[in-house]
Each structure stands twice: as C-alpha cells, then as structure tokens.
Design an enzyme around this catalytic site. Sequence first.
Site, PDB file in Angstrom:
ATOM      1  N   GLY A   1      32.245  38.157  45.745  1.00  0.00           N
ATOM      2  CA  GLY A   1      31.176  38.816  46.016  1.00  0.00           C
ATOM      3  C   GLY A   1      31.213  40.538  45.682  1.00  0.00           C
ATOM      4  O   GLY A   1      32.221  41.048  45.520  1.00  0.00           O
TER       5      GLY A   1
ATOM      6  N   TYR B   1      30.728  46.157  40.733  1.00  0.00           N
ATOM      7  CA  TYR B   1      31.985  46.812  39.974  1.00  0.00           C
ATOM      8  C   TYR B   1      33.065  47.356  40.833  1.00  0.00           C
ATOM      9  O   TYR B   1      32.661  48.100  41.851  1.00  0.00           O
ATOM     10  CB  TYR B   1      31.679  47.697  38.872  1.00  0.00           C
ATOM     11  CG  TYR B   1      31.162  46.887  37.419  1.00  0.00           C
ATOM     12  CD1 TYR B   1      31.841  46.245  36.806  1.00  0.00           C
ATOM     13  CD2 TYR B   1      29.804  46.945  37.371  1.00  0.00           C
ATOM     14  CE1 TYR B   1      31.462  45.725  35.412  1.00  0.00           C
ATOM     15  CE2 TYR B   1      29.146  46.598  36.241  1.00  0.00           C
ATOM     16  CZ  TYR B   1      29.874  45.686  35.460  1.00  0.00           C
ATOM     17  OH  TYR B   1      29.579  44.989  34.190  1.00  0.00           O
ATOM     18  N   THR B   2      34.395  47.268  40.794  1.00  0.00           N
ATOM     19  CA  THR B   2      35.359  47.726  41.339  1.00  0.00           C
ATOM     20  C   THR B   2      36.422  47.926  40.656  1.00  0.00           C
ATOM     21  O   THR B   2      36.631  47.488  39.422  1.00  0.00           O
ATOM     22  CB  THR B   2      35.725  47.073  42.700  1.00  0.00           C
ATOM     23  OG1 THR B   2      36.585  48.086  43.439  1.00  0.00           O
ATOM     24  CG2 THR B   2      36.651  45.975  42.076  1.00  0.00           C
ATOM     25  N   TYR B   3      37.518  49.141  40.743  1.00  0.00           N
ATOM     26  CA  TYR B   3      38.578  49.459  39.847  1.00  0.00           C
ATOM     27  C   TYR B   3      39.872  48.985  40.787  1.00  0.00           C
ATOM     28  O   TYR B   3      39.799  49.100  41.734  1.00  0.00           O
ATOM     29  CB  TYR B   3      38.625  50.951  39.700  1.00  0.00           C
ATOM     30  CG  TYR B   3      40.023  51.496  39.078  1.00  0.00           C
ATOM     31  CD1 TYR B   3      40.354  51.232  37.837  1.00  0.00           C
ATOM     32  CD2 TYR B   3      41.001  52.055  40.078  1.00  0.00           C
ATOM     33  CE1 TYR B   3      41.549  51.646  37.281  1.00  0.00           C
ATOM     34  CE2 TYR B   3      42.162  52.472  39.549  1.00  0.00           C
ATOM     35  CZ  TYR B   3      42.261  52.263  38.388  1.00  0.00           C
ATOM     36  OH  TYR B   3      43.405  52.615  37.735  1.00  0.00           O
ATOM     37  N   HIS B   4      40.735  48.276  40.150  1.00  0.00           N
ATOM     38  CA  HIS B   4      42.073  48.222  40.347  1.00  0.00           C
ATOM     39  C   HIS B   4      43.049  48.705  39.612  1.00  0.00           C
ATOM     40  O   HIS B   4      42.869  48.830  38.060  1.00  0.00           O
ATOM     41  CB  HIS B   4      42.304  46.826  40.306  1.00  0.00           C
ATOM     42  CG  HIS B   4      41.682  45.836  41.410  1.00  0.00           C
ATOM     43  ND1 HIS B   4      41.222  46.410  42.704  1.00  0.00           N
ATOM     44  CD2 HIS B   4      40.889  44.802  41.402  1.00  0.00           C
ATOM     45  CE1 HIS B   4      40.688  45.603  43.471  1.00  0.00           C
ATOM     46  NE2 HIS B   4      40.226  44.659  42.683  1.00  0.00           N
TER      47      HIS B   4
ATOM     48  N   ALA C   1      37.968  48.850  49.451  1.00  0.00           N
ATOM     49  CA  ALA C   1      36.941  48.164  49.051  1.00  0.00           C
ATOM     50  C   ALA C   1      37.178  46.637  49.625  1.00  0.00           C
ATOM     51  O   ALA C   1      38.414  46.313  49.923  1.00  0.00           O
ATOM     52  CB  ALA C   1      36.806  47.897  47.407  1.00  0.00           C
TER      53      ALA C   1
ATOM     54  N   SER D   1      41.125  45.966  49.094  1.00  0.00           N
ATOM     55  CA  SER D   1      42.103  47.068  48.349  1.00  0.00           C
ATOM     56  C   SER D   1      41.967  48.341  48.884  1.00  0.00           C
ATOM     57  O   SER D   1      40.870  48.785  49.456  1.00  0.00           O
ATOM     58  CB  SER D   1      41.537  47.325  46.750  1.00  0.00           C
ATOM     59  OG  SER D   1      40.335  47.519  46.556  1.00  0.00           O
TER      60      SER D   1
ATOM     61  N   CYS E   1      31.125  50.037  43.231  1.00  0.00           N
ATOM     62  CA  CYS E   1      30.173  49.183  44.216  1.00  0.00           C
ATOM     63  C   CYS E   1      28.600  49.631  44.052  1.00  0.00           C
ATOM     64  O   CYS E   1      27.877  49.480  45.018  1.00  0.00           O
ATOM     65  CB  CYS E   1      30.507  49.286  45.459  1.00  0.00           C
ATOM     66  SG  CYS E   1      32.058  48.629  45.781  1.00  0.00           S
TER      67      CYS E   1
END
Length: 222
Positions: free
Chosen positions: A69, A72-75, A148, A163, A179
Amino acid sequence: MEWKTSDALVDYQEATAFMEARVAAIAAGEADECIWLLEHPPLYTAGTSAKREDLTDPERFPVYESKRGGQYTYHGPGQRVVYVMLDVGKRGHDVRRFVQQLEAWVIAALAEFNVTGEIREGRVGVWVQRNDKPLTVTGQPAEDKIAAIGIRLRKWISFHGISINVEPDLSHFGGIVPCGIQEHGVTSLVDLGLPVTMADVDVALKKTFEEVFSDQAAERIG
C-alpha cells in the site's frame, strides 16, 4: 520468530522474491515468522496508490512497482528497511490494529534516542516536529518525515513493512514527492544531530518489538 540481518546492500527484486516465498511458507505452516533488517541500493518504489506525476525524476534511480500500500517512496544506503513477515491472522485478524502496532513500534524505537515520533491524520508514516526550522506558511511548526510504512497481506501474512531514515542521502528523496506529500520535508536521525548507527537502530528495534507486539500491548493499542 527469525530475525534476519543483511550487512550488504540487497537487490530489491531479490528481497521481493524472498518475501513471496517466505510468506507462502509461513501460511503453509512450514516456516517461522521473520523480520528482515536490510538496506537497498538507491531506488524508488511505487505503491498501489502511486501517482505518476509524483515521480519527478524517473531517470534518477531504478523504479520498481510494488504491491504494498501507499505511494512513491525512496530506499537507499543509510536507511534501515524492516520487512515484516508476520501472521496477522493469529494476531487478531485486525489490519488497522496491525498498522497501528507498526507505527507504535517505530515510535518506541525512536524514543530510545529521545526522538519524539508522531502520527498525523491523513499522512502515512512517522513524523517529527522541527522547532529548529521556520514556521510553515500556515503558522504551524515544520514537520519532517522520518519513517515510512507500507504493507501487504496474503492469507493474513504480512510483507513489506517499514523504513527508518538513519543516515541516507536526503537529496535522493528529491526525485519523488514522498508519499504524495509536498508541504513537508524528510529527515533522518543523523540529520537531527544524533550520531546513531544502523547497529544502534537494530538494537532499539529488537528491544521494543516485544513491548509493542506482546498480547498485553496489543490489547492496549486495540
């Protein structure tokens, strides 16, 4: 419960394949629950609610479609990714409460470093108030996102997870609208002035897990 820690950067597709297999094994009663602590190379993931316009620099890093769910997110390096493969069925069949437990777990871990994490209505993740920054245009204190949360369930087994920004390159978040939220920033433990290592965060996560996910704690949260 198995705690799995990877010291080297883990490829995103490799991690997804592991989670898929482990979730199936847990659901079949063939494997224990698992929490996997890792870091990824720089990448963006698109959750099921991602809006294409929120990917502002699509050529910057690899972009992976994720079935979790969220948006967008960054890792990337310096961010502790925590993949949670847990049996939500035996924990009450309550997805909302499970997400609240994940939020409470992050907040409890941050508290080990005297950081006050907070939840905001309508904003996914965990936030910290920045009294060291100017007030927003609405006159409210500035707030930055420090963690997140995004999960998926299959046969009541969770995967993906949380994260926490320990010491990532915060400029890497610039290729997305994290997000889907434009009016607030992103921070990390080191950005807040704390000399915290990944190992320190792992100790805090393991210490606070039982505090949040014990039966008594779950009843309080529920």
